[in-house]
Design a protein around this motif. Structure first.
Motif, mmCIF file in Angstrom:
data_model
loop_
_atom_site.group_PDB
_atom_site.id
_atom_site.type_symbol
_atom_site.label_atom_id
_atom_site.label_comp_id
_atom_site.label_asym_id
_atom_site.label_seq_id
_atom_site.Cartn_x
_atom_site.Cartn_y
_atom_site.Cartn_z
ATOM 1 N N ILE A 115 -2.929 -4.671 -19.845
ATOM 2 C CA ILE A 115 -2.710 -5.113 -21.224
ATOM 3 C C ILE A 115 -2.377 -6.599 -21.312
ATOM 4 C CG2 ILE A 115 -2.180 -2.872 -22.220
ATOM 5 C CD1 ILE A 115 0.772 -3.368 -21.804
ATOM 6 N N ALA A 116 -1.952 -7.209 -20.196
ATOM 7 C CA ALA A 116 -1.651 -8.650 -20.179
ATOM 8 C C ALA A 116 -1.670 -9.133 -18.733
ATOM 9 C CB ALA A 116 -0.292 -8.933 -20.807
ATOM 10 N N GLY A 117 -2.064 -10.398 -18.531
ATOM 11 C CA GLY A 117 -2.050 -10.982 -17.191
ATOM 12 C C GLY A 117 -3.224 -10.524 -16.347
ATOM 13 N N SER A 118 -3.019 -10.576 -15.025
ATOM 14 C CA SER A 118 -4.088 -10.186 -14.107
ATOM 15 C C SER A 118 -3.507 -9.701 -12.788
ATOM 16 C CB SER A 118 -5.026 -11.368 -13.842
ATOM 17 O OG SER A 118 -4.345 -12.378 -13.123
ATOM 18 N N MET A 119 -4.335 -8.945 -12.070
ATOM 19 C CA MET A 119 -3.980 -8.485 -10.730
ATOM 20 C C MET A 119 -5.248 -8.104 -9.996
ATOM 21 S SD MET A 119 -2.349 -4.724 -11.363
ATOM 22 C CE MET A 119 -3.307 -3.381 -12.052
ATOM 23 N N THR A 120 -5.166 -8.166 -8.686
ATOM 24 C CA THR A 120 -6.234 -7.644 -7.850
ATOM 25 C C THR A 120 -5.763 -6.295 -7.348
ATOM 26 O OG1 THR A 120 -6.896 -9.870 -7.185
ATOM 27 C CG2 THR A 120 -7.670 -8.041 -5.820
ATOM 28 N N MET A 121 -6.554 -5.258 -7.623
ATOM 29 C CA MET A 121 -6.188 -3.914 -7.216
ATOM 30 C C MET A 121 -7.108 -3.448 -6.101
ATOM 31 S SD MET A 121 -5.572 -0.475 -9.440
ATOM 32 C CE MET A 121 -3.804 -0.713 -9.586
ATOM 33 N N PHE A 122 -6.503 -2.840 -5.112
ATOM 34 C CA PHE A 122 -7.208 -2.278 -3.966
ATOM 35 C C PHE A 122 -7.011 -0.768 -4.011
ATOM 36 C CE2 PHE A 122 -5.802 -6.521 -3.088
ATOM 37 C CZ PHE A 122 -6.813 -7.112 -2.358
ATOM 38 N N ILE A 123 -8.104 -0.014 -4.104
ATOM 39 C CA ILE A 123 -8.056 1.440 -4.147
ATOM 40 C C ILE A 123 -8.992 1.950 -3.068
ATOM 41 C CG2 ILE A 123 -8.456 3.517 -5.520
ATOM 42 C CD1 ILE A 123 -8.082 1.740 -8.045
ATOM 43 N N GLY A 124 -8.426 2.618 -2.057
ATOM 44 C CA GLY A 124 -9.240 3.038 -0.922
ATOM 45 C C GLY A 124 -9.891 1.818 -0.312
ATOM 46 N N ASP A 125 -11.226 1.808 -0.217
ATOM 47 C CA ASP A 125 -11.928 0.647 0.362
ATOM 48 C C ASP A 125 -12.575 -0.231 -0.713
ATOM 49 O OD1 ASP A 125 -13.959 2.356 -0.385
ATOM 50 O OD2 ASP A 125 -14.929 2.417 1.573
ATOM 51 N N GLU A 126 -12.162 -0.057 -1.976
ATOM 52 C CA GLU A 126 -12.673 -0.879 -3.077
ATOM 53 C C GLU A 126 -11.595 -1.812 -3.588
ATOM 54 O OE1 GLU A 126 -15.161 1.141 -6.092
ATOM 55 O OE2 GLU A 126 -14.496 2.979 -5.094
ATOM 56 N N GLN A 127 -12.029 -2.937 -4.160
ATOM 57 C CA GLN A 127 -11.084 -3.852 -4.790
ATOM 58 C C GLN A 127 -11.728 -4.492 -6.006
ATOM 59 O OE1 GLN A 127 -10.695 -6.822 -1.503
ATOM 60 N NE2 GLN A 127 -10.902 -8.314 -3.140
ATOM 61 N N GLU B 193 0.836 -1.192 0.000
ATOM 62 C CA GLU B 193 0.000 0.000 0.000
ATOM 63 C C GLU B 193 0.878 1.252 0.000
ATOM 64 O OE1 GLU B 193 -3.959 0.484 2.083
ATOM 65 O OE2 GLU B 193 -2.640 1.704 3.364
ATOM 66 N N HIS B 194 0.492 2.204 -0.822
ATOM 67 C CA HIS B 194 1.209 3.469 -0.928
ATOM 68 C C HIS B 194 0.249 4.517 -1.478
ATOM 69 C CE1 HIS B 194 1.435 1.707 -4.939
ATOM 70 N NE2 HIS B 194 1.658 2.923 -5.415
ATOM 71 N N HIS B 195 0.686 5.742 -1.503
ATOM 72 C CA HIS B 195 -0.098 6.813 -2.133
ATOM 73 C C HIS B 195 0.878 7.863 -2.634
ATOM 74 C CE1 HIS B 195 0.417 9.631 1.253
ATOM 75 N NE2 HIS B 195 0.427 8.536 1.972
ATOM 76 N N SER C 287 -5.636 11.487 -6.553
ATOM 77 C CA SER C 287 -4.452 11.932 -5.829
ATOM 78 C C SER C 287 -4.543 11.565 -4.344
ATOM 79 C CB SER C 287 -4.332 13.454 -5.980
ATOM 80 O OG SER C 287 -3.256 13.953 -5.256
ATOM 81 N N ASP C 288 -3.439 11.038 -3.810
ATOM 82 C CA ASP C 288 -3.259 10.728 -2.382
ATOM 83 C C ASP C 288 -4.182 9.641 -1.816
ATOM 84 O OD1 ASP C 288 -0.997 12.297 -1.714
ATOM 85 O OD2 ASP C 288 -2.263 14.084 -1.812
ATOM 86 N N VAL C 289 -4.842 8.853 -2.661
ATOM 87 C CA VAL C 289 -5.673 7.745 -2.173
ATOM 88 C C VAL C 289 -4.794 6.498 -2.050
ATOM 89 C CG1 VAL C 289 -7.600 6.208 -2.724
ATOM 90 C CG2 VAL C 289 -7.818 8.671 -3.100
ATOM 91 N N PRO C 290 -4.778 5.848 -0.877
ATOM 92 C CA PRO C 290 -3.961 4.632 -0.703
ATOM 93 C C PRO C 290 -4.427 3.525 -1.661
ATOM 94 C CG PRO C 290 -4.723 5.464 1.410
ATOM 95 C CD PRO C 290 -5.465 6.228 0.355
ATOM 96 N N HIS C 291 -3.440 2.787 -2.192
ATOM 97 C CA HIS C 291 -3.748 1.689 -3.113
ATOM 98 C C HIS C 291 -2.616 0.680 -3.087
ATOM 99 C CE1 HIS C 291 -1.625 4.816 -5.391
ATOM 100 N NE2 HIS C 291 -1.144 3.852 -6.178
ATOM 101 N N HIS C 292 -2.949 -0.560 -3.454
ATOM 102 C CA HIS C 292 -1.942 -1.616 -3.592
ATOM 103 C C HIS C 292 -2.477 -2.690 -4.530
ATOM 104 C CE1 HIS C 292 -4.336 -3.359 -0.283
ATOM 105 N NE2 HIS C 292 -3.833 -4.525 -0.617
ATOM 106 N N VAL C 293 -1.573 -3.579 -4.985
ATOM 107 C CA VAL C 293 -1.971 -4.643 -5.901
ATOM 108 C C VAL C 293 -1.370 -5.968 -5.473
ATOM 109 C CG1 VAL C 293 -2.219 -3.092 -7.873
ATOM 110 C CG2 VAL C 293 -0.091 -4.318 -7.557
ATOM 111 N N VAL C 294 -2.066 -7.039 -5.837
ATOM 112 C CA VAL C 294 -1.570 -8.410 -5.719
ATOM 113 C C VAL C 294 -1.640 -8.983 -7.133
ATOM 114 C CG1 VAL C 294 -1.919 -10.682 -4.696
ATOM 115 C CG2 VAL C 294 -2.407 -8.612 -3.345
#
Length: 125
Positions: free
Chosen positions: A60-72, A48-50, A85-92
């Motif tokens: 464009i290829a592959g897959s990931m789960t993205m978490f943005i704020g309280d949504e995924q 997680e970062h912002h 801007s400045d919203v915490p997010h991370h990916v798996v």
């Protein structure tokens, strides 16, 4: 157009930024925005970062789960995302890795301090 901005450049010739182990970004920088093709290795996480930059992107290829704020969302090729801007997010990242196109405004000044790797063939295309 500014003298520092190249009009045309093959993706394979762009020296990638090493964002962290397993994540590289080949950035095209304009005067007010950064566009990057980002390659993420299989089964890794971007913690997680912002940042001040607004970020828009698509897979464009592959897959990931993205978490943005309280949504995924599970994202696959053709899926888009918008990060204010400045919203915490991370990916798996999924088991096949993932390649995305990200656009940032303003320019990612913080990337200028990162290690640059030698040009190489990107995961995509």
């Amino acid at each position: 157009m500014s003298a520092k901005v190249k009009t045309f450049e093959p993706l394979r010739n762009i020296r990638p930024h090493a964002l962290r182990e397993g994540i590289t970004a080949r950035a095209v920088e304009g005067e007010r925005m950064t566009m990057a093709v980002v390659d993420l290795d299989p089964n890794i996480s971007m913690p997680e970062h912002h940042h001040e930059n607004e970020q828009l992107g698509f897979v464009i290829a592959g897959s990931m789960t993205m978490f943005i704020g309280d949504e995924q969302s599970e994202l696959r090729p053709g899926d888009t995302y918008a990060i204010p801007s400045d919203v915490p997010h991370h990916v798996v990242v999924g088991p096949d890795g993932c390649s995305v196109v990200d656009v940032f405004a303003p320019v990612r000044e913080d990337w200028k301090k990162l290690e640059r790797l030698d040009p190489s063939r990107p995961s995509w295309p």
